[in-house]
Write a protein that holds these residues in place. Structure first.
Motif, PDB file in Angstrom:
ATOM      1  N   LEU A 139       0.851  -1.187   0.000  1.00  0.00           N
ATOM      2  CA  LEU A 139       0.000   0.000   0.000  1.00  0.00           C
ATOM      3  C   LEU A 139       0.890   1.242   0.000  1.00  0.00           C
ATOM      4  CD1 LEU A 139      -2.766   1.307   0.167  1.00  0.00           C
ATOM      5  CD2 LEU A 139      -2.737   0.941   2.648  1.00  0.00           C
ATOM      6  N   VAL A 140       0.689   2.114  -0.988  1.00  0.00           N
ATOM      7  CA  VAL A 140       1.460   3.355  -1.114  1.00  0.00           C
ATOM      8  C   VAL A 140       0.468   4.507  -1.012  1.00  0.00           C
ATOM      9  CG1 VAL A 140       3.033   4.709  -2.535  1.00  0.00           C
ATOM     10  CG2 VAL A 140       3.172   2.202  -2.556  1.00  0.00           C
ATOM     11  N   VAL A 141       0.640   5.345   0.020  1.00  0.00           N
ATOM     12  CA  VAL A 141      -0.363   6.340   0.381  1.00  0.00           C
ATOM     13  C   VAL A 141       0.202   7.745   0.289  1.00  0.00           C
ATOM     14  CG1 VAL A 141      -2.034   7.060   2.123  1.00  0.00           C
ATOM     15  CG2 VAL A 141      -1.321   4.662   2.004  1.00  0.00           C
ATOM     16  N   ASP A 142      -0.445   8.590  -0.512  1.00  0.00           N
ATOM     17  CA  ASP A 142      -0.162  10.022  -0.473  1.00  0.00           C
ATOM     18  C   ASP A 142      -1.105  10.618   0.566  1.00  0.00           C
ATOM     19  OD1 ASP A 142       0.285  12.676  -0.781  1.00  0.00           O
ATOM     20  OD2 ASP A 142      -0.233  12.785  -2.896  1.00  0.00           O
ATOM     21  N   MET A 143      -0.556  10.858   1.754  1.00  0.00           N
ATOM     22  CA  MET A 143      -1.366  11.243   2.907  1.00  0.00           C
ATOM     23  C   MET A 143      -1.304  12.741   3.188  1.00  0.00           C
ATOM     24  SD  MET A 143      -3.401   9.539   4.815  1.00  0.00           S
ATOM     25  CE  MET A 143      -4.375   9.833   6.296  1.00  0.00           C
ATOM     26  N   SER A 144      -0.736  13.508   2.276  1.00  0.00           N
ATOM     27  CA  SER A 144      -0.611  14.963   2.461  1.00  0.00           C
ATOM     28  C   SER A 144       0.089  15.318   3.767  1.00  0.00           C
ATOM     29  CB  SER A 144      -1.991  15.623   2.409  1.00  0.00           C
ATOM     30  OG  SER A 144      -2.580  15.459   1.141  1.00  0.00           O
ATOM     31  N   GLY A 145       0.981  14.446   4.217  1.00  0.00           N
ATOM     32  CA  GLY A 145       1.757  14.725   5.421  1.00  0.00           C
ATOM     33  C   GLY A 145       1.131  14.266   6.720  1.00  0.00           C
ATOM     34  N   TYR A 146      -0.093  13.752   6.686  1.00  0.00           N
ATOM     35  CA  TYR A 146      -0.795  13.362   7.908  1.00  0.00           C
ATOM     36  C   TYR A 146      -0.482  11.916   8.295  1.00  0.00           C
ATOM     37  CZ  TYR A 146      -3.601  17.578   7.137  1.00  0.00           C
ATOM     38  OH  TYR A 146      -4.020  18.879   6.946  1.00  0.00           O
ATOM     39  N   ASN A 147      -0.880  11.538   9.509  1.00  0.00           N
ATOM     40  CA  ASN A 147      -0.778  10.145   9.935  1.00  0.00           C
ATOM     41  C   ASN A 147      -1.795   9.280   9.203  1.00  0.00           C
ATOM     42  OD1 ASN A 147       1.246  10.688  11.733  1.00  0.00           O
ATOM     43  ND2 ASN A 147       0.143   9.999  13.549  1.00  0.00           N
ATOM     44  N   PHE A 148      -1.387   8.034   8.916  1.00  0.00           N
ATOM     45  CA  PHE A 148      -2.297   7.118   8.221  1.00  0.00           C
ATOM     46  C   PHE A 148      -2.816   6.000   9.104  1.00  0.00           C
ATOM     47  CE2 PHE A 148      -3.122   3.287   5.638  1.00  0.00           C
ATOM     48  CZ  PHE A 148      -4.161   3.775   4.861  1.00  0.00           C
ATOM     49  N   LEU A 149      -1.981   5.469   9.983  1.00  0.00           N
ATOM     50  CA  LEU A 149      -2.416   4.285  10.731  1.00  0.00           C
ATOM     51  C   LEU A 149      -1.710   4.186  12.068  1.00  0.00           C
ATOM     52  CD1 LEU A 149       0.215   2.341  10.393  1.00  0.00           C
ATOM     53  CD2 LEU A 149      -0.876   1.601   8.317  1.00  0.00           C
ATOM     54  N   GLY A 150      -2.239   3.228  12.859  1.00  0.00           N
ATOM     55  CA  GLY A 150      -1.628   2.793  14.097  1.00  0.00           C
ATOM     56  C   GLY A 150      -1.459   1.290  14.044  1.00  0.00           C
ATOM     57  N   ASP A 151      -1.219   0.676  15.205  1.00  0.00           N
ATOM     58  CA  ASP A 151      -0.884  -0.748  15.203  1.00  0.00           C
ATOM     59  C   ASP A 151      -2.042  -1.644  14.777  1.00  0.00           C
ATOM     60  OD1 ASP A 151      -2.317  -0.229  17.507  1.00  0.00           O
ATOM     61  OD2 ASP A 151      -0.909  -1.229  18.863  1.00  0.00           O
ATOM     62  N   ARG A 152      -3.297  -1.261  15.076  1.00  0.00           N
ATOM     63  CA  ARG A 152      -4.415  -2.123  14.681  1.00  0.00           C
ATOM     64  C   ARG A 152      -4.575  -2.197  13.169  1.00  0.00           C
ATOM     65  NH1 ARG A 152      -9.263  -0.084  18.473  1.00  0.00           N
ATOM     66  NH2 ARG A 152      -8.182   1.876  18.070  1.00  0.00           N
ATOM     67  N   LEU A 153      -4.525  -1.045  12.501  1.00  0.00           N
ATOM     68  CA  LEU A 153      -4.639  -1.052  11.050  1.00  0.00           C
ATOM     69  C   LEU A 153      -3.400  -1.675  10.407  1.00  0.00           C
ATOM     70  CD1 LEU A 153      -6.355   2.356  10.200  1.00  0.00           C
ATOM     71  CD2 LEU A 153      -7.376   0.086  10.372  1.00  0.00           C
ATOM     72  N   ALA A 154      -2.244  -1.514  11.038  1.00  0.00           N
ATOM     73  CA  ALA A 154      -1.039  -2.164  10.533  1.00  0.00           C
ATOM     74  C   ALA A 154      -1.203  -3.682  10.546  1.00  0.00           C
ATOM     75  CB  ALA A 154       0.172  -1.756  11.370  1.00  0.00           C
ATOM     76  N   THR A 155      -1.812  -4.190  11.595  1.00  0.00           N
ATOM     77  CA  THR A 155      -2.081  -5.628  11.679  1.00  0.00           C
ATOM     78  C   THR A 155      -3.009  -6.058  10.552  1.00  0.00           C
ATOM     79  OG1 THR A 155      -1.800  -5.620  14.085  1.00  0.00           O
ATOM     80  CG2 THR A 155      -3.026  -7.455  13.139  1.00  0.00           C
ATOM     81  N   ALA A 156      -4.023  -5.252  10.277  1.00  0.00           N
ATOM     82  CA  ALA A 156      -4.964  -5.573   9.201  1.00  0.00           C
ATOM     83  C   ALA A 156      -4.275  -5.570   7.840  1.00  0.00           C
ATOM     84  CB  ALA A 156      -6.122  -4.574   9.209  1.00  0.00           C
ATOM     85  N   ILE A 157      -3.392  -4.601   7.611  1.00  0.00           N
ATOM     86  CA  ILE A 157      -2.671  -4.530   6.337  1.00  0.00           C
ATOM     87  C   ILE A 157      -1.818  -5.769   6.134  1.00  0.00           C
ATOM     88  CG2 ILE A 157      -0.793  -3.326   5.128  1.00  0.00           C
ATOM     89  CD1 ILE A 157      -1.915  -0.713   6.301  1.00  0.00           C
ATOM     90  N   ILE A 202       4.223   5.492   3.192  1.00  0.00           N
ATOM     91  CA  ILE A 202       3.322   6.593   3.526  1.00  0.00           C
ATOM     92  C   ILE A 202       4.019   7.930   3.301  1.00  0.00           C
ATOM     93  CG2 ILE A 202       1.808   7.618   5.258  1.00  0.00           C
ATOM     94  CD1 ILE A 202       1.900   4.955   6.775  1.00  0.00           C
ATOM     95  N   GLU A 203       3.495   8.719   2.401  1.00  0.00           N
ATOM     96  CA  GLU A 203       3.917  10.113   2.273  1.00  0.00           C
ATOM     97  C   GLU A 203       3.183  10.871   3.376  1.00  0.00           C
ATOM     98  OE1 GLU A 203       6.235  12.514   1.500  1.00  0.00           O
ATOM     99  OE2 GLU A 203       6.189  11.659  -0.523  1.00  0.00           O
ATOM    100  N   GLY A 204       3.664  10.666   4.582  1.00  0.00           N
ATOM    101  CA  GLY A 204       3.021  11.149   5.802  1.00  0.00           C
ATOM    102  C   GLY A 204       3.593  10.365   6.959  1.00  0.00           C
ATOM    103  N   GLY A 205       2.779  10.073   7.962  1.00  0.00           N
ATOM    104  CA  GLY A 205       3.302   9.431   9.150  1.00  0.00           C
ATOM    105  C   GLY A 205       2.442   8.311   9.686  1.00  0.00           C
ATOM    106  N   LEU A 206       2.837   7.814  10.856  1.00  0.00           N
ATOM    107  CA  LEU A 206       2.065   6.807  11.574  1.00  0.00           C
ATOM    108  C   LEU A 206       2.267   6.990  13.060  1.00  0.00           C
ATOM    109  CD1 LEU A 206       4.331   4.622  12.624  1.00  0.00           C
ATOM    110  CD2 LEU A 206       4.042   3.633  10.377  1.00  0.00           C
ATOM    111  N   ARG A 207       1.444   6.264  13.817  1.00  0.00           N
ATOM    112  CA  ARG A 207       1.529   6.294  15.275  1.00  0.00           C
ATOM    113  C   ARG A 207       1.666   4.863  15.785  1.00  0.00           C
ATOM    114  NH1 ARG A 207      -4.160   5.979  17.816  1.00  0.00           N
ATOM    115  NH2 ARG A 207      -3.269   7.297  19.446  1.00  0.00           N
ATOM    116  N   ASP A 208       1.740   4.699  17.103  1.00  0.00           N
ATOM    117  CA  ASP A 208       1.829   3.371  17.729  1.00  0.00           C
ATOM    118  C   ASP A 208       3.027   2.575  17.222  1.00  0.00           C
ATOM    119  OD1 ASP A 208      -0.553   3.814  19.137  1.00  0.00           O
ATOM    120  OD2 ASP A 208      -1.764   3.036  17.495  1.00  0.00           O
ATOM    121  N   LEU A 209       4.162   3.224  17.050  1.00  0.00           N
ATOM    122  CA  LEU A 209       5.330   2.526  16.520  1.00  0.00           C
ATOM    123  C   LEU A 209       5.734   1.354  17.408  1.00  0.00           C
ATOM    124  CD1 LEU A 209       7.533   2.338  14.391  1.00  0.00           C
ATOM    125  CD2 LEU A 209       8.891   3.969  15.737  1.00  0.00           C
TER     126      LEU A 209
END
Length: 315
Positions: free
Chosen positions: A163-181, A191-198
């Motif tokens: 998955l390649v995301v142009d997120m306009s610099g914003y966060n896209f996911l945390g650990d739950r969605l990462a698990t789903a991916i 991610i052209e942006g960020g994430l949380r729950d590293l």
């Protein structure tokens, strides 16, 4: 004063002709627009299968049902041995794809294995309430799960996708969605942006990726929830690269290569040839058959023939 019948006829005819001429161009254009848009916007992804095929028409191989190019699994496996330098030399030489390397990433869950996969693109923009209302309504009509636009993209993933995301610099996911991916694709993310729950994401064995930043907030920049999905499997911009659905992304310690699908096999074959030549050269130097000066330049016909015989014997 009465206008003669002849003048009346000429006047009426000219109006009718102008009206019909105007309406022909307008109505034909309107018909095509509506016919095109009716299909194009019947789903949230905004591109029809035919459009996706058109914009990736240089690819002549197998495709997914939605028109996305489907480079074979065997090529993906062989791609894992390719370096960014080897890939770049081929795609630049073969078609002038100059801007297909992106560096300056924050890589997480790095491992010696390179991240390789077929690209699924997603485009997000800062939220505009009137537009988001339309997107939400479309998602509801299509019975997409939940109200989180990022989860709609994840639902489309196939094994081997990245998955390649142009997120306009914003966060896209945390650990739950990462698990789903990872459960859907068995692969990673860009991610052209960020994430949380590293901390939680680091516990997902096998899931790796590249982001621009980390931030503890949820899909935010500056603490305001502010993104909306504007397209799935549409052209997106990552840095200075235009990325298309079905491209092959190659993760390297130096950064990312986005390889057009029609060049994927050439990239693999060229890389394998380089490795064979390096192996043979090392062997010839150990044996003293050739000198470094003979091998560290354009090879003579005699050396090329000697190398070709070795390749044939070692198939």
């Amino acid at each position: 004063m009465q206008i003669s019948m002849h003048i009346k006829k000429r006047f009426i005819h000219s109006i009718k002709y102008s009206y019909l001429t105007f309406n022909r161009s307008v109505w034909v254009g309107l018909f095509l627009t509506l016919a095109f848009a009716g299909e194009a916007f019947s789903q949230l992804n905004m591109y029809t299968r035919e459009q996706r095929i058109l914009y990736t028409s240089a690819w002549e191989g197998e495709r997914f049902e939605d028109g996305r190019p489907k480079v074979s699994k065997s090529i993906l496996e062989r791609m894992k041995n390719v370096t960014a330098e080897e890939a770049w030399s081929v795609i630049y030489r073969e078609g002038g794809f100059k801007d297909h390397f992106e560096g300056d990433w924050k890589e997480f869950n790095a491992s010696p294995d390179r991240m390789v996969g077929r690209v699924v693109t997603a485009s997000f923009l800062p939220t505009r309430p009137d537009v988001r209302a339309v997107v939400d309504a479309q998602g509801k009509a299509e019975e997409r799960s939940g109200t989180g636009h990022n989860s709609w993209v994840i639902d489309t993933l196939q094994p081997g996708d990245v998955l390649v995301v142009d997120m306009s610099g914003y966060n896209f996911l945390g650990d739950r969605l990462a698990t789903a991916i990872y459960a859907k694709s068995e692969n990673g993310i860009v991610i052209e942006g960020g994430l949380r729950d590293l901390s939680g994401i680091q516990e997902i064995e096998g899931f790796k990726g590249y982001v621009r930043r980390f931030h503890p907030s949820a899909i935010t920049r500056g603490g305001v929830r502010n993104t909306m999905l504007m397209g799935i499997n549409v052209p997106i911009r990552i840095g200075d690269t235009t990325v298309m659905p079905g491209d092959i992304v190659l993760g390297d310690p130096e950064g990312l290569m986005f390889i057009p699908p029609q060049l994927a096999e050439k990239v693999v074959e060229s890389s394998e040839d380089v490795r064979r030549r390096d192996q043979w050269s090392a062997l010839m130097l150990q044996r003293g058959t050739y000198t470094p000066g003979q091998l560290d330049t354009t090879w003579t016909e005699e050396i090329e023939a000697d190398f070709a015989r070795w390749v044939e014997r070692n198939k």
